[in-house]
Motif scaffolding. Structure first.
Motif, mmCIF file in Angstrom:
data_model
loop_
_atom_site.group_PDB
_atom_site.id
_atom_site.type_symbol
_atom_site.label_atom_id
_atom_site.label_comp_id
_atom_site.label_asym_id
_atom_site.label_seq_id
_atom_site.Cartn_x
_atom_site.Cartn_y
_atom_site.Cartn_z
ATOM 1 N N MET A 1 3.835 -2.669 5.674
ATOM 2 C CA MET A 1 5.123 -1.994 5.829
ATOM 3 C C MET A 1 5.687 -1.166 4.568
ATOM 4 O O MET A 1 5.478 -1.692 3.576
ATOM 5 N N ASN A 2 5.873 0.034 4.809
ATOM 6 C CA ASN A 2 6.455 0.901 3.783
ATOM 7 C C ASN A 2 8.255 0.674 3.974
ATOM 8 O O ASN A 2 8.860 1.222 4.838
ATOM 9 N N VAL A 3 8.568 0.037 2.711
ATOM 10 C CA VAL A 3 9.976 0.002 2.994
ATOM 11 C C VAL A 3 10.726 0.601 1.753
ATOM 12 O O VAL A 3 10.623 0.438 0.533
ATOM 13 N N ILE A 4 11.614 1.546 1.705
ATOM 14 C CA ILE A 4 12.222 2.478 0.626
ATOM 15 C C ILE A 4 13.513 2.176 0.200
ATOM 16 O O ILE A 4 14.249 2.223 1.392
ATOM 17 N N LEU A 5 13.933 1.694 -0.752
ATOM 18 C CA LEU A 5 15.403 1.619 -1.231
ATOM 19 C C LEU A 5 15.602 2.609 -2.050
ATOM 20 O O LEU A 5 14.966 2.782 -3.344
ATOM 21 N N HIS A 6 16.492 3.353 -1.663
ATOM 22 C CA HIS A 6 16.928 4.533 -2.249
ATOM 23 C C HIS A 6 18.223 4.229 -2.846
ATOM 24 O O HIS A 6 19.273 3.980 -2.130
ATOM 25 N N ASN A 42 4.778 7.208 7.142
ATOM 26 C CA ASN A 42 5.619 6.753 8.103
ATOM 27 C C ASN A 42 6.397 5.728 7.230
ATOM 28 O O ASN A 42 5.830 4.864 6.570
ATOM 29 N N ILE A 43 7.904 5.765 7.545
ATOM 30 C CA ILE A 43 8.517 4.902 6.567
ATOM 31 C C ILE A 43 9.105 3.878 7.771
ATOM 32 O O ILE A 43 9.515 4.158 8.667
ATOM 33 N N ASP A 44 8.645 2.464 7.568
ATOM 34 C CA ASP A 44 9.106 1.531 8.455
ATOM 35 C C ASP A 44 10.680 1.247 8.385
ATOM 36 O O ASP A 44 11.299 1.095 9.400
ATOM 37 N N LEU A 225 -2.234 4.739 1.926
ATOM 38 C CA LEU A 225 -3.328 3.712 1.464
ATOM 39 C C LEU A 225 -3.049 2.305 1.584
ATOM 40 O O LEU A 225 -3.708 1.494 2.225
ATOM 41 N N THR A 226 -1.884 1.959 1.146
ATOM 42 C CA THR A 226 -1.060 0.344 1.399
ATOM 43 C C THR A 226 -1.278 0.057 2.555
ATOM 44 O O THR A 226 -1.330 -1.097 2.901
ATOM 45 N N SER A 227 -1.043 1.148 3.674
ATOM 46 C CA SER A 227 -1.040 0.626 4.979
ATOM 47 C C SER A 227 -2.215 0.798 5.503
ATOM 48 O O SER A 227 -2.461 0.500 6.889
ATOM 49 N N GLY A 228 -3.241 0.953 4.934
ATOM 50 C CA GLY A 228 -4.725 1.069 5.249
ATOM 51 C C GLY A 228 -4.969 2.131 6.115
ATOM 52 O O GLY A 228 -6.017 2.334 7.081
ATOM 53 N N LYS A 229 -4.526 3.457 5.903
ATOM 54 C CA LYS A 229 -4.705 4.498 6.640
ATOM 55 C C LYS A 229 -5.567 5.677 6.036
ATOM 56 O O LYS A 229 -5.685 6.653 6.710
ATOM 57 N N VAL A 230 -6.017 5.562 4.838
ATOM 58 C CA VAL A 230 -6.420 6.230 3.924
ATOM 59 C C VAL A 230 -7.825 5.736 3.117
ATOM 60 O O VAL A 230 -7.677 4.456 2.975
ATOM 61 N N THR A 231 -8.681 6.355 2.922
ATOM 62 C CA THR A 231 -10.010 5.871 2.278
ATOM 63 C C THR A 231 -9.447 5.629 0.662
ATOM 64 O O THR A 231 -8.597 6.234 0.194
#
Length: 248
Positions: A1-6, A42-44, A225-231
């Protein structure tokens, strides 16, 4: 999951009716970066804190007393005292990417941002203490997070070797504290010369905006990448290119 804290910390709004003082540059740059980042990945979950406008409470003697009271023995009043701290720590724990924007106030960070750090850097929550480690008994508990620091300053030359290096207490302080947020990788964007309001400020701001766009593209790819969507090889190429650009 991509979780952004701003986390924004300027007391100014992005837009300001008072043209003489204008809006917050650090907030504008952070908003630009976040908007471009969202276009690329995509930001979860997106968590936003404007501590400049809504500052955390300052820590007190009662706060310290509650922190050092074993959790099982805390009174309901002590639990309430630590409620905001618990909430802010939970946001940091959840995030894998943190964006902090800050103006330089009196050569350091705003008091509101320091209050945010004070609520978060807490024993047995974000660091532990062990005298067996010798002269450095403190160690971070969290890890693996990326931080983007976005700053604006009225003067210039705060970098290593710059004319104001000795007065640079903003970014070095943020870097020092960031390890207790679990940060292991840091990027920076900075705009300078604001008080001079001349062509140097315009150029510095343009360069900061360009860097915000560049970093957003590269970091979006890294998050994919960390979400497994690019090489991995594709991401490594971009990382190498970013390092080369930042070296200048």
């Amino acid at each position: 999951m991509n979780v952004i804290l701003h986390v924004d910390s300027s007391v100014r709004a992005i837009s300001n009716a008072n043209q003489e003082h204008g809006g917050s540059i650090s907030k504008k740059l952070a908003k630009k970066f976040i908007s471009r980042l969202k276009e690329g990945v995509n930001i979860d979950e997106y968590i936003y804190r404007d501590v400049g406008v809504n500052p955390p409470q300052f820590i007190t003697q009662d706060w310290i007393g509650a922190v050092f009271t074993p959790e099982s023995k805390r009174t309901s009043q002590q639990q309430q005292i630590l409620a905001q701290s618990d909430e802010l720590i939970a946001e940091v724990e959840k995030a894998n990417f943190i964006v902090i924007s800050s103006p330089m106030y009196n050569y350091g960070m705003p008091a509101q941002l320091k209050a945010w750090f004070d609520q978060i850097i807490r024993i047995n929550k974000t660091f532990d203490f062990d005298l067996a480690r010798g002269d450095k008994p403190l160690a971070p508990i969290l890890s693996g997070k990326t931080l983007l620091i976005i700053t604006s300053s009225g003067e210039f030359g705060f970098e290593k070797g710059g004319i104001n290096e000795a007065s640079s207490h903003l970014v070095p302080h943020l870097r020092t504290l960031s390890k207790y947020l679990g940060v292991t990788e840091i990027y920076e964007i900075g705009s300078e010369y604001q008080e001079f309001a001349d062509h140097r400020h315009e150029k510095s701001l343009q360069m900061a905006e360009s860097k915000a766009n560049e970093l957003a593209s590269v970091l979006a790819e890294k998050l994919r990448l960390t979400s497994g969507k690019v090489t991995e090889s594709h991401a490594t190429q971009s990382e190498r290119g970013l390092a080369q650009r930042l070296a200048g």
